[in-house]
Design an enzyme around this catalytic site. Structure first.
Site, PDB file in Angstrom:
ATOM      1  N   ASP A  13       9.708  -6.101   8.058  1.00 30.27           N
ATOM      2  CA  ASP A  13       9.086  -5.876   6.747  1.00 30.27           C
ATOM      3  C   ASP A  13      10.084  -5.220   5.790  1.00 30.27           C
ATOM      4  OD1 ASP A  13       9.174  -3.517   8.227  1.00 30.27           O
ATOM      5  OD2 ASP A  13       7.298  -2.727   7.406  1.00 30.27           O
ATOM      6  N   ASP A  18      15.049  -2.134   7.859  1.00 28.87           N
ATOM      7  CA  ASP A  18      14.963  -3.526   8.333  1.00 28.87           C
ATOM      8  C   ASP A  18      16.145  -4.324   7.781  1.00 28.87           C
ATOM      9  OD1 ASP A  18      11.741  -3.844   9.150  1.00 28.87           O
ATOM     10  OD2 ASP A  18      12.103  -2.480   7.500  1.00 28.87           O
ATOM     11  N   ASN A  42       5.967  -2.360   4.911  1.00 31.44           N
ATOM     12  CA  ASN A  42       6.429  -1.369   3.927  1.00 31.44           C
ATOM     13  C   ASN A  42       5.890  -1.687   2.539  1.00 31.44           C
ATOM     14  OD1 ASN A  42       7.982   0.266   5.658  1.00 31.44           O
ATOM     15  ND2 ASN A  42       9.598  -1.284   5.683  1.00 31.44           N
ATOM     16  N   THR A 126      10.576  -5.090  13.854  1.00 34.05           N
ATOM     17  CA  THR A 126      10.851  -3.785  13.239  1.00 34.05           C
ATOM     18  C   THR A 126       9.783  -3.435  12.204  1.00 34.05           C
ATOM     19  OG1 THR A 126      12.312  -4.862  11.630  1.00 34.05           O
ATOM     20  CG2 THR A 126      13.357  -3.941  13.598  1.00 34.05           C
ATOM     21  N   PHE A 167       4.271   4.702  11.593  1.00 33.93           N
ATOM     22  CA  PHE A 167       3.801   3.713  10.612  1.00 33.93           C
ATOM     23  C   PHE A 167       3.586   2.318  11.201  1.00 33.93           C
ATOM     24  CE2 PHE A 167       4.734   0.511   7.297  1.00 33.93           C
ATOM     25  CZ  PHE A 167       3.715   0.805   6.405  1.00 33.93           C
ATOM     26  N   ASN A 168       4.585   1.758  11.892  1.00 32.52           N
ATOM     27  CA  ASN A 168       4.459   0.374  12.387  1.00 32.52           C
ATOM     28  C   ASN A 168       3.301   0.236  13.376  1.00 32.52           C
ATOM     29  OD1 ASN A 168       6.666  -0.411  10.885  1.00 32.52           O
ATOM     30  ND2 ASN A 168       8.121  -0.194  12.583  1.00 32.52           N
ATOM     31  N   HIS A 241      15.878   4.033  11.513  1.00 33.98           N
ATOM     32  CA  HIS A 241      15.017   3.541  12.599  1.00 33.98           C
ATOM     33  C   HIS A 241      15.411   2.144  13.103  1.00 33.98           C
ATOM     34  CE1 HIS A 241      12.172   6.660  11.215  1.00 33.98           C
ATOM     35  NE2 HIS A 241      12.268   6.151  10.018  1.00 33.98           N
ATOM     36  N   ASP A 242      15.216   1.139  12.233  1.00 39.26           N
ATOM     37  CA  ASP A 242      15.169  -0.251  12.699  1.00 39.26           C
ATOM     38  C   ASP A 242      16.479  -0.785  13.295  1.00 39.26           C
ATOM     39  OD1 ASP A 242      12.541  -0.234  11.948  1.00 39.26           O
ATOM     40  OD2 ASP A 242      12.869  -1.261  10.046  1.00 39.26           O
TER      41      ASP A 242
HETATM   42  C1  BDR Z   1       9.173   2.364  10.394  1.00 44.24           C
HETATM   43  O1  BDR Z   1       8.334   2.259   9.247  1.00 44.24           O
HETATM   44  C2  BDR Z   1       9.006   1.637   8.194  1.00 44.24           C
HETATM   45  O2  BDR Z   1       8.840   2.359   7.010  1.00 44.24           O
HETATM   46  C3  BDR Z   1      10.455   1.516   8.588  1.00 44.24           C
HETATM   47  O3  BDR Z   1      10.990   0.309   8.099  1.00 44.24           O
HETATM   48  C4  BDR Z   1      10.415   1.573  10.090  1.00 44.24           C
HETATM   49  O4  BDR Z   1      10.276   0.285  10.632  1.00 44.24           O
HETATM   50  C5  BDR Z   1       9.410   3.829  10.690  1.00 44.24           C
HETATM   51  O5  BDR Z   1       8.199   4.468  10.955  1.00 44.24           O
HETATM   52 CA    CA Z   2      10.494  -1.706   9.280  1.00 37.08          CA
END
Ligand code: BDR
Ligand code: CA
Length: 312
Positions: A13, A18, A42, A126, A167-168, A241-242
């Site tokens: 996303d 990402d 996102n 991701t 979040f994901n 993160h990703d």
């Molecule tokens: C994840 O949430 C998104 O905002 C980032 O791209 C990442 O995949 C982190 O919690």
């Molecule tokens: Ca992401």
């Protein structure tokens, strides 16, 4: 392309991190990017797809891009403009991409790709896991044919969108549950490990010092991304993160992973979306995932800079 090149599908996303994951995955001959599938997350699906197109044009790549889910299976749709800006990729100038996305649905692309290369393909999601869950429900025959899933999401401890949930995972807990119960080998990169890799000013400067368009693009993305992390956590940069998903395939020695049982909380209320990670095997249940616990953060950023230096 070397014979040993590993075929991957990136599902995400974009999204600052990402986008950097796409840059990393495409920067080297070890990974063969068959396509990028996009999801809401996102920001909305149209915008995440547009952002994937922009990244593809930036690097002159030719992989196809397939839009997928525009909402979760059951949950209400969330979005993260507060982290990624209105475009989902705020910071750099964003051109209007010339080449469009494909019309085939992301889930269908995943299904067809896996069937055509049984046992070979690694999925690198991701974002929310909705596209994978749709593919798995539509075509359960592909489950034993997927080599591996490497996902950024979840956490062994606290969340970032609620006290309990990352979040994901929170975006589509039901999809995450389907994926974690699929029997496909999964490696999970949650906040417990991604929060160990902060893109501080010195690390951002290393991308800028590449002196290339991609280096500058990455640096500007990271500077924008830092802002939310500064306000929320008081850190001097964003948690990257990703890109751990592609980095894991390229340099697994940078990470310590541990097998364990992971269950996704699909209740509503304050625990929704929590990834219950049985770190100490208190339930006695068999592991269904490898969970990343530690990263060599300096090594991770060095890998990123080294690989992104390949773009001229
Ligand atoms: C994840 O949430 C998104 O905002 C980032 O791209 C990442 O995949 C982190 O919690
Ligand atoms: Ca992401």
């Amino acid at each position: 392309m070397p014979l040993s090149s590993r075929p991957v599908i990136l599902d995400g996303d974009p999204g600052h991190d990402d986008a950097i994951n796409i840059l990393l995955a495409c920067s080297n001959p070890e990974l063969e990017v068959l396509g990028v599938t996009t999801t809401y997350g996102n920001v909305g699906l149209n915008r995440t797809t547009q952002n994937a197109l922009i990244v593809r044009e930036l690097i002159g790549a030719t992989f196809p891009i397939y839009p997928g889910a525009d909402r979760p299976l059951i949950a209400e749709r969330l979005s993260a403009e507060a982290v990624h800006g209105e475009s989902g990729l705020d910071g750099p100038d964003l051109p209007v991409p010339r080449r469009p996305a494909e019309t085939l649905h992301a889930a269908q692309f995943i299904i067809e790709s896996v069937r055509s290369r049984p046992g070979e393909i690694t999925l690198l999601p991701t974002g929310p896991l909705t596209n994978l869950a749709l593919a798995f429900r539509l075509a359960p025959d592909i489950l034993p044919l997927i080599r591996e899933i490497v996902w950024m999401g979840g956490s062994t401890d606290t969340g970032n969108w609620t006290p309990a949930a990352e979040f994901n995972a929170l975006c589509d807990p039901h999809a995450a549950q389907i994926v974690f119960e699929s029997g496909v080998p999964i490696t999970m990169f949650g906040l417990n490990v991604t929060h160990q890799a902060i893109a501080n000013p010195a690390r951002v400067a290393a991308f800028r010092q590449l002196g290339t368009r991609v280096g500058e693009f990455t640096a500007v993305l990271l500077e924008f991304f830092a802002e939310h992390h500064r306000l929320r956590y008081g850190w001097d940069g964003g948690a990257l993160h990703d890109p751990m998903t592609a980095a894991y395939l390229l340099a697994p020695e940078l990470f310590a992973v541990r097998p364990m049982r992971v269950d996704i909380d699909i209740t509503t209320g304050p625990s929704a979306g929590r990834t219950h990670c049985d770190v100490w095997n208190v339930t006695g249940q068999a592991p269904n995932a490898d969970v990343a616990m530690q990263v060599d953060a300096d090594g991770f950023f060095a890998l990123l800079v080294e690989r992104l230096a390949g773009y001229r």
